[in-house]
Design an enzyme around this catalytic site. Structure first.
Site, PDB file in Angstrom:
ATOM      1  N   CYS A  31      44.983   0.577  33.544  1.00 54.36           N
ATOM      2  CA  CYS A  31      46.304   0.499  33.508  1.00 54.36           C
ATOM      3  C   CYS A  31      46.744  -0.422  31.873  1.00 54.36           C
ATOM      4  O   CYS A  31      45.854  -1.035  31.282  1.00 54.36           O
ATOM      5  CB  CYS A  31      46.806  -0.621  34.377  1.00 54.36           C
ATOM      6  SG  CYS A  31      46.445  -0.090  36.053  1.00 54.36           S
ATOM      7  N   TYR A 170      41.416  10.624  42.504  1.00 53.34           N
ATOM      8  CA  TYR A 170      41.108   9.375  42.206  1.00 53.34           C
ATOM      9  C   TYR A 170      40.966   8.945  43.833  1.00 53.34           C
ATOM     10  O   TYR A 170      41.756   8.926  44.377  1.00 53.34           O
ATOM     11  CB  TYR A 170      42.175   8.527  41.826  1.00 53.34           C
ATOM     12  CG  TYR A 170      42.336   7.060  41.722  1.00 53.34           C
ATOM     13  CD1 TYR A 170      41.244   6.312  41.509  1.00 53.34           C
ATOM     14  CD2 TYR A 170      43.500   6.207  41.855  1.00 53.34           C
ATOM     15  CE1 TYR A 170      41.377   5.168  41.329  1.00 53.34           C
ATOM     16  CE2 TYR A 170      43.505   4.984  41.918  1.00 53.34           C
ATOM     17  CZ  TYR A 170      42.610   4.320  41.650  1.00 53.34           C
ATOM     18  OH  TYR A 170      42.621   2.777  41.399  1.00 53.34           O
ATOM     19  N   HIS A 173      39.773   1.758  44.320  1.00 56.72           N
ATOM     20  CA  HIS A 173      40.428   0.436  44.438  1.00 56.72           C
ATOM     21  C   HIS A 173      41.184   0.380  45.667  1.00 56.72           C
ATOM     22  O   HIS A 173      42.185  -0.575  45.678  1.00 56.72           O
ATOM     23  CB  HIS A 173      41.164   0.492  43.226  1.00 56.72           C
ATOM     24  CG  HIS A 173      40.682   0.446  41.941  1.00 56.72           C
ATOM     25  ND1 HIS A 173      40.862   1.031  40.721  1.00 56.72           N
ATOM     26  CD2 HIS A 173      39.372  -0.056  41.607  1.00 56.72           C
ATOM     27  CE1 HIS A 173      40.254   1.132  39.838  1.00 56.72           C
ATOM     28  NE2 HIS A 173      39.158   0.245  40.288  1.00 56.72           N
ATOM     29  N   ASP A 266      35.938  -4.546  41.042  1.00 52.97           N
ATOM     30  CA  ASP A 266      35.705  -3.387  39.798  1.00 52.97           C
ATOM     31  C   ASP A 266      35.697  -4.301  38.368  1.00 52.97           C
ATOM     32  O   ASP A 266      34.756  -3.901  37.519  1.00 52.97           O
ATOM     33  CB  ASP A 266      36.524  -2.379  39.726  1.00 52.97           C
ATOM     34  CG  ASP A 266      36.318  -1.195  38.825  1.00 52.97           C
ATOM     35  OD1 ASP A 266      35.130  -1.301  38.372  1.00 52.97           O
ATOM     36  OD2 ASP A 266      37.270  -0.552  38.519  1.00 52.97           O
TER      37      ASP A 266
END
Ligand code: ADP
Ligand code: SF4
Length: 705
Positions: A31, A170, A173, A266
């Site tokens: 991000c 993806y 997370h 992470d």
């Protein structure tokens, strides 16, 4: 310079499906806080990474449909063709430097509240959104599953049209519908998409197949998979279903990008983990697939990078934070300039940008996020011809960065610090538990200054106003730092608390410098933390290690709430609990005797009392502005002394984050020799603008709608 042959392996090309990456440096999706709302900033940020030598440069997660709407977060968006130009701008800048462009497609499932689209979130089963909003996601039926597959397929085709080379699916997370279907915690279905492992994997398998069929002939298909959620048997584990997914889909994708879930696991900070902390979880992956594997773990040392390749742990060095702290990390290794690498310190100030929905910032790299709007470059800086010399007073983060950047730009500088060592607060704080890597902020800058012939740097040089007036240097920068105040003033108490002096007070500065020795009484030590970031909790650790009984007070409902933005809050609270620190939330200070404190509930005002022998108030800081005030008092002498400007930098202007001090020093260098602020906004903006009509000044064309 030439690169050291022992690093040759890092520059081998690697095939990814139909494509070849030119080396093993891979900027994984991260991000930026820029996303679809600041597309020029985003494109230039990614372009700088490519210029710095990363063979693959990825976007952040790209929402594929309005039922996946992370507003007010600012990620990439691929809802329809209207999103193509902003993404094409990103791929263009990545390709301009010969790198491959990757995009991380996502439907966020139950992770969103869809605040903007106001559509109902979708999930494998009826579930509460994990967004904190009072919103529920509805269970997807078969028609929704067909839609979901179509949305992914259409997004992949659009991504290719925008110029992306690598298309990511993806499952990480805990933010993606693919992971939600996989997860027993989220998937309670009884049809062929729930229940057994094979059933929970079905949607993932189908979408992977669809994507390959749609774009797999020219694009590489990558999977980003959380192999462990650090939840033990309650979640996906690297010995259990994390491994099973890779075994089941082993050769299907062209590349495996593996990590831990959730984001706080992470992107662990250096306070809680070492470089390479994910290796124990991802080490198995290459044994079950022949496809290239990427992992992350804050690798900044080229020797560690070589090791993980040689040990067969991964094929690419994945990086988010190391590529933010130094976008030119690969080029520096390639050119044999190891000492020039600006190592990430693992502080997660970068994550705080995204978590506050603003463009990212970085403690080590003040240029990040400013590539487009200010035109800053991480490696190049120029000032006007034949600049006049500068005297910088104070060698903390602000002064060091000002000196480094100015000397790089060809300005003759003198840097003076009163202390015995460089670094100011960063040196002092790097001795605290878990913060050793922070010294890199100092080490990189001192290292750069030591090889510059135009930089004279002096320790043990406390300068007075007379010294400065006699120095004969036209431009003076004061970077004299700040100190913690002890009168209780902060966010909660806006006026000094006179009653605090009824008992012993020890300043945070004393604990930073002397550790437990600063507290001479054996009775309970109370830390009153109204600062809400890391320091209060770190000082609690110091004092517990020194054998003290520590009570931690905060007006907030939890310990260190700002550290939610740096993804550390739950780890900090756990650590204090594990250390036996007594935590009392939601209180202010209402009174004191020699051995007790009166507390006031911040909601009800109800009073209570605790034992307190020593109080350490971590509330706010005051600038060290004595030198500035003395200079101002003699401003009429500046011209005769040849002084043209005196500028305050960093904490002595306004105490703040270390990242802000570094930025302040850098900004001084960028603006050196230019006219002071002229009232205009000092950066380019890309906000939505309504056009004024030609005929009627002041009338908005938007009125036409
Ligand atoms: P910042 O975060 O703004 O860089 P720091 O507190 O980390 O501020 O650093 C300030 C530095 O300035 C310290 O190293 C301190 O020793 C030095 N300093 C403060 N006053 C003077 C002075 N009058 N002369 C020289 N150095 C000074
Ligand atoms: Fe590393 Fe901190 Fe910069 Fe993030 S902000 S890249 S953690 S130095």
């Amino acid at each position: 310079m030439k690169r050291d042959p022992r690093f040759d392996i890092l520059f081998e090309p690697v095939r990814i499906g139909p494509l070849t990456a030119r080396n093993r440096f891979y900027q994984v999706p991260h991000c930026s806080g820029m996303g679809y709302r600041y597309p020029n900033a985003e494109a230039h940020l990614r372009g700088i990474k490519a210029e710095g030598g990363w063979a693959v440069v990825s976007t952040q997660e790209a929402e594929i449909h309005p039922t996946s709407d992370l507003t007010p977060a600012n990620e990439a968006r691929l809802w329809d063709d209207g999103d193509l130009p902003t993404l094409a701008a990103v791929t263009e800048r990545i390709h301009a430097h010969g790198s491959l462009a990757a995009i991380q497609l996502v439907h966020n499932g139950l992770h969103v509240a869809n605040r903007f689209s106001r559509m109902i979130p979708l999930a494998p089963s009826n579930s509460v959104s994990d967004s904190l909003d009072p919103v529920q996601a509805r269970a997807m039926d078969k028609a929704d599953i067909i839609d979901m597959r179509r949305w992914y397929r259409e997004a992949a085709i659009r991504a290719r049209r925008a110029g992306f080379d690598i298309i990511y699916l993806y499952s990480g997370h805990d933010m993606s519908v693919l992971q939600h279907f996989l997860s027993k915690r989220h998937n309670h279905r009884s049809d062929e998409y729930g229940g057994s492992f094979e059933n929970r994997l079905r949607l993932f398998r189908e979408i992977l197949g669809d994507t390959k069929e749609a774009v797999g002939d020219t694009c590489a298909i990558a999977v980003r998979l959380a192999v462990d959620e650090l939840l033990g048997p309650a979640g996906i584990t690297s010995e259990g279903e994390g491994r099973d997914v890779i075994s089941a889909l082993a050769e299907e994708p062209d590349l495996w990008d593996v990590n831990l879930s959730n984001w706080s696991n992470d992107s662990q900070t250096a306070r809680f983990s070492e470089e390479g902390y994910q290796e124990p979880y991802i080490g198995f992956v290459k044994s079950v697939t022949t496809k290239p594997v990427i992992g992350v773990g804050r690798y900044t040392s080229p020797d560690s990078m070589v090791r993980v390749i040689r040990q067969g742990i991964m094929d690419f060095i994945g990086a988010a934070r190391p590529s933010i702290a130094d976008p030119f990390l690969p080029r520096k290794i390639e050119e044999g300039r190891i000492d020039d690498i600006r190592e990430c310190i693992g502080c997660n100030i970068c994550a705080s940008g995204d978590n506050t929905n603003t463009p990212m910032r970085c403690t080590q790299n003040p240029t990040i996020g400013e590539e487009w709007r200010k035109g800053w470059h991480p490696e190049r800086l120029s000032v006007k011809d034949r600049p006049e010399p500068a005297l910088i007073i104070g060698g903390g983060p602000a002064g060091l960065e000002a000196a480094r950047a100015l000397s790089q730009a060809g300005v003759d500088i003198v840097l003076a610090d009163s202390g015995d060592e460089w670094g100011g607060r960063i040196t002092r704080e790097s001795r605290l538990p878990g913060l050793a890597t922070w010294a890199r902020v100092r080490d990189w800058r001192v290292g750069q200054l030591q090889v510059r012939p135009n930089a004279q740097i002096y320790l043990q040089s406390p300068l007075t106003v007379d010294d400065v007036l006699q120095y004969g240097v036209p431009h003076i920068a004061l970077a004299t730092g700040s100190r913690w105040r002890c009168d209780g003033v902060g966010r909660t108490h806006r006026l000094p608390l006179a009653f605090l002096s009824e008992g012993k007070i020890v300043s945070p500065d004393a604990v930073i410098d002397e550790g437990g020795q600063a507290v001479t009484d054996d009775g309970p030590v109370v830390i009153y933390d109204d600062d809400s970031f890391y320091l209060g909790s770190v000082l609690a650790e110091v004092l517990v290690e020194a054998g003290r009984h520590v009570i931690f007070l905060t007006p907030e409902p939890q310990v260190s709430p700002w550290s939610n933005y740096t993804l550390e809050q739950s780890r900090i609270q756990k650590r204090l609990i594990d250390l036996g620190v007594q935590i009392i939330p939601s209180v202010g200070l209402a009174g004191r005797t020699r051995d007790s404190l009166t507390l006031s509930c911040v909601y009800s005002g109800k009073l209570s009392s605790i034992d307190c022998a020593t109080l350490v108030p971590v509330t706010a800081r005051l600038p060290n502005e004595d030198l500035w005030l003395a200079m101002k008092a003699r401003e009429c002498e500046w011209a005769d002394a040849g002084i043209k400007s005196v500028t305050r930098l960093g904490d002595c202007l306004a105490p703040g984050l270390i990242a802000s001090a570094v930025y302040s020093g850098h900004q001084y260098a960028q603006g050196y020799g230019t006219a002071p602020e002229d009232g205009r906004v000092p950066f380019k903006r890309e906000d939505i603008a309504m056009l004024y009509g030609n005929a009627t000044p002041g009338k908005l064309t938007a009125d036409l709608y």
